[in-house]
Design a protein around this motif. Structure first.
Motif, mmCIF file in Angstrom:
data_model
loop_
_atom_site.group_PDB
_atom_site.id
_atom_site.type_symbol
_atom_site.label_atom_id
_atom_site.label_comp_id
_atom_site.label_asym_id
_atom_site.label_seq_id
_atom_site.Cartn_x
_atom_site.Cartn_y
_atom_site.Cartn_z
ATOM 1 N N GLU A 33 -22.289 -20.813 -9.038
ATOM 2 C CA GLU A 33 -23.494 -20.924 -8.204
ATOM 3 C C GLU A 33 -23.313 -20.155 -6.894
ATOM 4 O O GLU A 33 -24.211 -19.462 -6.425
ATOM 5 C CB GLU A 33 -23.791 -22.398 -7.926
ATOM 6 C CG GLU A 33 -25.089 -22.640 -7.204
ATOM 7 C CD GLU A 33 -25.389 -24.118 -7.003
ATOM 8 O OE1 GLU A 33 -26.213 -24.422 -6.129
ATOM 9 O OE2 GLU A 33 -24.813 -24.963 -7.717
ATOM 10 N N MET A 37 -25.537 -16.998 -5.680
ATOM 11 C CA MET A 37 -26.239 -17.072 -4.400
ATOM 12 C C MET A 37 -25.784 -15.935 -3.479
ATOM 13 O O MET A 37 -26.601 -15.335 -2.776
ATOM 14 C CB MET A 37 -26.003 -18.432 -3.738
ATOM 15 C CG MET A 37 -26.901 -18.668 -2.557
ATOM 16 S SD MET A 37 -26.949 -20.379 -2.064
ATOM 17 C CE MET A 37 -27.829 -21.080 -3.445
ATOM 18 N N MET A 60 -30.885 -20.287 2.253
ATOM 19 C CA MET A 60 -29.898 -19.809 1.273
ATOM 20 C C MET A 60 -28.519 -19.655 1.916
ATOM 21 O O MET A 60 -27.509 -19.991 1.307
ATOM 22 C CB MET A 60 -30.350 -18.482 0.662
ATOM 23 C CG MET A 60 -31.465 -18.636 -0.342
ATOM 24 S SD MET A 60 -31.891 -17.067 -1.144
ATOM 25 C CE MET A 60 -30.451 -16.808 -2.168
ATOM 26 N N ALA A 64 -25.214 -21.608 0.750
ATOM 27 C CA ALA A 64 -24.002 -20.855 0.428
ATOM 28 C C ALA A 64 -22.828 -21.348 1.265
ATOM 29 O O ALA A 64 -21.693 -21.437 0.779
ATOM 30 C CB ALA A 64 -24.230 -19.359 0.637
#
Length: 87
Positions: A33, A37, A60, A64
């Motif tokens: 993931e 990302m 985002m 992250a």
């Protein structure tokens, strides 16, 4: 020439990451993931297409960062366990 992806923080620890991915399915999912990302962020920030709202990019980046912290914790623990075994 494009500059290096600043979100790819763990490149120097790839061997440890590969071992952790084999040993721990949750780590594998979190790291996957994080990579996805990171790629998405890199592409958004370096594209010449339609502008993306700062709020979306900031959300985002925050997500992250959470994933990054979790990965760092796993790597620290992995390195500590590896050093304890060698002793």
């Amino acid at each position: 020439m494009k500059s290096q992806n600043k979100y790819r923080k763990f490149q120097l620890q790839q061997k440890n990451i590969e071992v952790l991915e084999k040993e721990n399915t949750r780590f594998k999912r979190v790291y996957s993931e994080y990579e996805n990302m990171s790629d998405d962020l890199w592409n958004l920030e370096n594209s010449n297409g339609d502008p993306v709202p700062d709020d979306f990019i900031n959300a985002m980046v925050m997500q992250a960062a959470y994933l990054e912290e979790e990965i760092e914790d796993w790597l620290i623990q992995f390195n500590q366990n590896k050093n304890e075994i060698k002793s």
